[in-house]
Scaffold this motif. Structure first.
Motif, PDB file in Angstrom:
ATOM      1  N   GLU A 122       9.224  -3.560  -4.623  1.00 34.70           N
ATOM      2  CA  GLU A 122       8.960  -2.126  -4.519  1.00 34.70           C
ATOM      3  C   GLU A 122       9.652  -1.540  -3.293  1.00 34.70           C
ATOM      4  O   GLU A 122      10.233  -0.449  -3.347  1.00 34.70           O
ATOM      5  CB  GLU A 122       7.449  -1.880  -4.441  1.00 34.70           C
ATOM      6  N   GLU A 123       9.607  -2.265  -2.177  1.00 35.65           N
ATOM      7  CA  GLU A 123      10.222  -1.789  -0.945  1.00 35.65           C
ATOM      8  C   GLU A 123      11.741  -1.709  -1.083  1.00 35.65           C
ATOM      9  O   GLU A 123      12.368  -0.722  -0.660  1.00 35.65           O
ATOM     10  CB  GLU A 123       9.840  -2.703   0.215  1.00 35.65           C
ATOM     11  N   ILE A 124      12.356  -2.726  -1.669  1.00 31.82           N
ATOM     12  CA  ILE A 124      13.809  -2.740  -1.817  1.00 31.82           C
ATOM     13  C   ILE A 124      14.279  -1.549  -2.650  1.00 31.82           C
ATOM     14  O   ILE A 124      15.260  -0.876  -2.300  1.00 31.82           O
ATOM     15  CB  ILE A 124      14.277  -4.071  -2.450  1.00 31.82           C
ATOM     16  N   LYS A 125      13.599  -1.281  -3.742  1.00 30.50           N
ATOM     17  CA  LYS A 125      13.996  -0.151  -4.587  1.00 30.50           C
ATOM     18  C   LYS A 125      13.920   1.157  -3.809  1.00 30.50           C
ATOM     19  O   LYS A 125      14.808   2.016  -3.910  1.00 30.50           O
ATOM     20  CB  LYS A 125      13.118  -0.097  -5.834  1.00 30.50           C
ATOM     21  N   ASP A 126      12.890   1.323  -2.995  1.00 28.81           N
ATOM     22  CA  ASP A 126      12.763   2.540  -2.195  1.00 28.81           C
ATOM     23  C   ASP A 126      13.824   2.601  -1.101  1.00 28.81           C
ATOM     24  O   ASP A 126      14.286   3.695  -0.738  1.00 28.81           O
ATOM     25  CB  ASP A 126      11.368   2.618  -1.575  1.00 28.81           C
ATOM     26  N   LEU A 127      14.208   1.462  -0.549  1.00 29.33           N
ATOM     27  CA  LEU A 127      15.237   1.446   0.493  1.00 29.33           C
ATOM     28  C   LEU A 127      16.597   1.849  -0.069  1.00 29.33           C
ATOM     29  O   LEU A 127      17.356   2.587   0.571  1.00 29.33           O
ATOM     30  CB  LEU A 127      15.310   0.063   1.143  1.00 29.33           C
ATOM     31  N   PHE A 128      16.915   1.389  -1.261  1.00 32.69           N
ATOM     32  CA  PHE A 128      18.161   1.837  -1.890  1.00 32.69           C
ATOM     33  C   PHE A 128      18.097   3.330  -2.197  1.00 32.69           C
ATOM     34  O   PHE A 128      19.079   4.061  -2.000  1.00 32.69           O
ATOM     35  CB  PHE A 128      18.453   1.035  -3.156  1.00 32.69           C
ATOM     36  N   ALA A 129      16.958   3.807  -2.659  1.00 32.59           N
ATOM     37  CA  ALA A 129      16.816   5.239  -2.933  1.00 32.59           C
ATOM     38  C   ALA A 129      16.971   6.067  -1.660  1.00 32.59           C
ATOM     39  O   ALA A 129      17.407   7.221  -1.721  1.00 32.59           O
ATOM     40  CB  ALA A 129      15.460   5.514  -3.581  1.00 32.59           C
ATOM     41  N   ALA A 130      16.634   5.467  -0.504  1.00 30.82           N
ATOM     42  CA  ALA A 130      16.743   6.162   0.783  1.00 30.82           C
ATOM     43  C   ALA A 130      18.155   6.115   1.356  1.00 30.82           C
ATOM     44  O   ALA A 130      18.391   6.680   2.424  1.00 30.82           O
ATOM     45  CB  ALA A 130      15.758   5.560   1.782  1.00 30.82           C
ATOM     46  N   GLY A 131      19.074   5.416   0.686  1.00 27.30           N
ATOM     47  CA  GLY A 131      20.465   5.460   1.112  1.00 27.30           C
ATOM     48  C   GLY A 131      21.065   4.168   1.604  1.00 27.30           C
ATOM     49  O   GLY A 131      22.202   4.161   2.087  1.00 27.30           O
ATOM     50  N   ALA A 132      20.358   3.050   1.488  1.00 26.58           N
ATOM     51  CA  ALA A 132      20.912   1.776   1.945  1.00 26.58           C
ATOM     52  C   ALA A 132      22.112   1.376   1.093  1.00 26.58           C
ATOM     53  O   ALA A 132      22.098   1.531  -0.133  1.00 26.58           O
ATOM     54  CB  ALA A 132      19.850   0.680   1.886  1.00 26.58           C
ATOM     55  N   ASP A 133      23.144   0.847   1.754  1.00 30.60           N
ATOM     56  CA  ASP A 133      24.270   0.261   1.032  1.00 30.60           C
ATOM     57  C   ASP A 133      24.016  -1.217   0.722  1.00 30.60           C
ATOM     58  O   ASP A 133      24.463  -1.725  -0.309  1.00 30.60           O
ATOM     59  CB  ASP A 133      25.556   0.397   1.854  1.00 30.60           C
ATOM     60  N   VAL A 134      23.332  -1.898   1.638  1.00 33.71           N
ATOM     61  CA  VAL A 134      22.988  -3.314   1.461  1.00 33.71           C
ATOM     62  C   VAL A 134      21.535  -3.495   1.891  1.00 33.71           C
ATOM     63  O   VAL A 134      21.121  -2.972   2.939  1.00 33.71           O
ATOM     64  CB  VAL A 134      23.886  -4.240   2.312  1.00 33.71           C
ATOM     65  N   VAL A 135      20.759  -4.222   1.112  1.00 42.99           N
ATOM     66  CA  VAL A 135      19.421  -4.647   1.526  1.00 42.99           C
ATOM     67  C   VAL A 135      19.411  -6.163   1.567  1.00 42.99           C
ATOM     68  O   VAL A 135      19.792  -6.828   0.594  1.00 42.99           O
ATOM     69  CB  VAL A 135      18.322  -4.122   0.588  1.00 42.99           C
ATOM     70  N   LYS A 147       0.818  -1.215   0.000  1.00 33.44           N
ATOM     71  CA  LYS A 147       0.000   0.000   0.000  1.00 33.44           C
ATOM     72  C   LYS A 147       0.850   1.262   0.000  1.00 33.44           C
ATOM     73  O   LYS A 147       0.467   2.283  -0.572  1.00 33.44           O
ATOM     74  CB  LYS A 147      -0.926   0.013   1.223  1.00 33.44           C
ATOM     75  N   HIS A 148       1.998   1.211   0.684  1.00 27.95           N
ATOM     76  CA  HIS A 148       2.839   2.385   0.874  1.00 27.95           C
ATOM     77  C   HIS A 148       4.203   1.898   1.344  1.00 27.95           C
ATOM     78  O   HIS A 148       4.349   0.753   1.784  1.00 27.95           O
ATOM     79  CB  HIS A 148       2.218   3.324   1.915  1.00 27.95           C
ATOM     80  N   PRO A 149       5.238   2.751   1.281  1.00 29.55           N
ATOM     81  CA  PRO A 149       6.528   2.366   1.853  1.00 29.55           C
ATOM     82  C   PRO A 149       6.378   2.048   3.332  1.00 29.55           C
ATOM     83  O   PRO A 149       5.647   2.731   4.058  1.00 29.55           O
ATOM     84  CB  PRO A 149       7.395   3.609   1.634  1.00 29.55           C
ATOM     85  N   VAL A 150       7.085   1.025   3.787  1.00 26.68           N
ATOM     86  CA  VAL A 150       6.928   0.554   5.168  1.00 26.68           C
ATOM     87  C   VAL A 150       8.156   0.915   6.001  1.00 26.68           C
ATOM     88  O   VAL A 150       8.042   1.441   7.107  1.00 26.68           O
ATOM     89  CB  VAL A 150       6.684  -0.964   5.203  1.00 26.68           C
ATOM     90  N   GLN A 151       9.345   0.657   5.493  1.00 24.37           N
ATOM     91  CA  GLN A 151      10.565   0.824   6.274  1.00 24.37           C
ATOM     92  C   GLN A 151      11.462   1.948   5.741  1.00 24.37           C
ATOM     93  O   GLN A 151      12.608   2.089   6.172  1.00 24.37           O
ATOM     94  CB  GLN A 151      11.356  -0.493   6.293  1.00 24.37           C
ATOM     95  N   ARG A 184      12.088 -12.559  -8.420  1.00 20.07           N
ATOM     96  CA  ARG A 184      11.066 -11.518  -8.653  1.00 20.07           C
ATOM     97  C   ARG A 184      11.278 -10.349  -7.698  1.00 20.07           C
ATOM     98  O   ARG A 184      11.107  -9.184  -8.083  1.00 20.07           O
ATOM     99  CB  ARG A 184       9.669 -12.112  -8.458  1.00 20.07           C
ATOM    100  N   ALA A 185      11.671 -10.632  -6.468  1.00 20.72           N
ATOM    101  CA  ALA A 185      11.912  -9.565  -5.494  1.00 20.72           C
ATOM    102  C   ALA A 185      13.104  -8.703  -5.889  1.00 20.72           C
ATOM    103  O   ALA A 185      13.163  -7.524  -5.510  1.00 20.72           O
ATOM    104  CB  ALA A 185      12.136 -10.168  -4.107  1.00 20.72           C
ATOM    105  N   LEU A 186      14.039  -9.264  -6.656  1.00 16.53           N
ATOM    106  CA  LEU A 186      15.252  -8.533  -7.042  1.00 16.53           C
ATOM    107  C   LEU A 186      15.170  -7.938  -8.447  1.00 16.53           C
ATOM    108  O   LEU A 186      16.116  -7.300  -8.901  1.00 16.53           O
ATOM    109  CB  LEU A 186      16.463  -9.469  -6.959  1.00 16.53           C
ATOM    110  N   GLN A 187      14.061  -8.117  -9.112  1.00 22.59           N
ATOM    111  CA  GLN A 187      13.926  -7.678 -10.503  1.00 22.59           C
ATOM    112  C   GLN A 187      14.150  -6.173 -10.630  1.00 22.59           C
ATOM    113  O   GLN A 187      13.470  -5.369  -9.993  1.00 22.59           O
ATOM    114  CB  GLN A 187      12.532  -8.043 -11.014  1.00 22.59           C
ATOM    115  N   GLY A 188      15.127  -5.788 -11.438  1.00 25.06           N
ATOM    116  CA  GLY A 188      15.392  -4.375 -11.674  1.00 25.06           C
ATOM    117  C   GLY A 188      16.072  -3.644 -10.528  1.00 25.06           C
ATOM    118  O   GLY A 188      16.228  -2.419 -10.592  1.00 25.06           O
ATOM    119  N   VAL A 189      16.497  -4.369  -9.502  1.00 30.42           N
ATOM    120  CA  VAL A 189      17.116  -3.740  -8.333  1.00 30.42           C
ATOM    121  C   VAL A 189      18.572  -3.400  -8.645  1.00 30.42           C
ATOM    122  O   VAL A 189      19.314  -4.225  -9.169  1.00 30.42           O
ATOM    123  CB  VAL A 189      17.035  -4.668  -7.097  1.00 30.42           C
TER     124      VAL A 189
END
Length: 362
Positions: A176-189, A122-126, A213-218
């Motif tokens: 979707e969450e992983i892509k947003d976490l990298f955009a937020a500055g994560a070095d490793v997810v 629904k929305h970014p979580v972490q 599928r979770a890593l697609q386009g990451v």
């Protein structure tokens, strides 16, 4: 304060750190299995002040990792009741008010979400968690998300034609969450997938496709953690992993495993030549603190099978269930043990360890 990351044998947590007693009811936490639905009764802080308290606890976790000398920091998962339920219960398609039940990997009955519709994020979580971590340390950072295969095992499917379909929609939400976490500055997810060990036959059918599928386009460094359960909660350990070499087929960059409590034969790590290995070297079934020499011996056990340049040193699993002073002392021993082996590999004498003369928190 040391802010330079060791390029050889860097140290990191798997994910969680010990939450303070003033934040969470640790006695109640230790009496139950990790919650799969929400467990608001664990928090000691009133709802209107809880976010502030969780932020303060996160700052404590960050500073204690820095003082212990860790190279790659997490937020300690201070805002989580378990490693998975903060994210899993934030998704569309789940009935949390009328949960189902399953048997946990330790044979206990636990309440879990019922899947009653299409799973969507629904929305970014972490993302705020990651932004807060990034704003409060200059060191490298890591954040974890529960994996699609594991979340599928931690729910009752009443909507999809099969578990594989449910896992792929969980994976889309994780993506979707992983892509947003990298955009937020994560070095490793890191994707947490402990249930690959609890259900290896199912894992062989659809764990790798759901991870892919979770890593697609990451774009960014990704890891997957797999283990035998929290040492404080799950008794006993098998002789080896029932689902590990299969991860060679995945596009994940790093594989996080436990070796300390189970005294793992590290030879299967030869089958993962393209992966960095996050090597678990702290036994979390005991409050006894390892000596740096014991940690060093566990690292050396892996060296015939993995080059040191491909190792990251970590605990077996999360430190959530340890007393805080024990968790800190174990982190410190891990850093010092890694420094011993690093000095040997670099042909030096006495190792130089960041954060010397630190005091154990009380």
């Amino acid at each position: 304060m040391n802010t330079k990351t060791n390029s050889l044998l860097p140290t990191s947590l798997v994910g969680s750190y010990a939450q303070p007693d003033w934040l969470i009811n640790r006695e109640l936490l230790g009496k139950q299995m990790p919650p799969r639905v929400r467990a608001l009764e664990l928090w000691r802080i009133a709802p209107e002040w809880l976010e502030q308290a969780q932020d303060d606890a996160t700052l404590v976790a960050i500073r204690e990792q820095e003082r212990a000398g860790l190279d790659i920091l997490t937020d300690g998962e201070m805002r989580r009741e378990s490693y998975s339920n903060r994210f899993a219960t934030a998704l569309d398609g789940l009935d949390l008010d009328n949960p189902g039940t399953i048997l946990s990997r330790s044979g206990r009955t636990v309440s879990v979400p019922r899947i009653v519709g299409k799973i969507r994020r629904k929305h970014p979580v972490q993302v705020r968690d990651m932004e807060f971590l990034r704003a409060n340390t200059s060191r490298q950072t890591k954040i974890t998300v529960p994996g699609p295969f594991t979340m599928t095992q931690q729910a009752v499917n009443e909507y999809y034609k099969d578990e594989e379909s449910a896992a792929l929609d969980y994976a889309a939400a994780v993506n979707e969450e992983i892509k947003d976490l990298f955009a937020a500055g994560a070095d490793v997810v890191q994707i947490d997938e402990p249930y690959m060990q609890a259900a290896p036959e199912k894992a062989r059918r659809y764990a790798i496709p759901s991870i892919e599928r979770a890593l697609q386009g990451v774009q960014g460094t990704t890891a997957v953690h797999t283990c035998f359960g929290y040492g404080a909660l799950v008794d006993g350990r098998p002789a080896g992993y029932s689902f590990l070499t299969e991860l060679a087929e995945s596009s994940v960059n790093q594989v996080s495993i436990e070796t300390a409590q189970c005294k793992l034969d590290c030879s299967p790590l030869q089958t993962l030549p393209g992966k960095k290995i996050i090597l678990g070297v702290l036994d979390l079934s005991t409050h006894e603190v390892e000596t740096p020499e014991a940690v060093a011996a566990r690292i050396r056990r892996a060296l015939p099978f993995v080059s040191p340049e491909r190792l990251v040193i970590a605990p077996d699993c999360g430190l959530k269930y340890l007393r805080r002073e024990v968790a800190f002392a174990k982190m410190r021993a891990m850093v010092e043990g890694a420094a011993l082996v690093r000095a040997e590999l670099q042909g030096r004498g006495s190792p130089q360890v960041a954060g010397s003369a630190v005091q154990t928190p009380r």
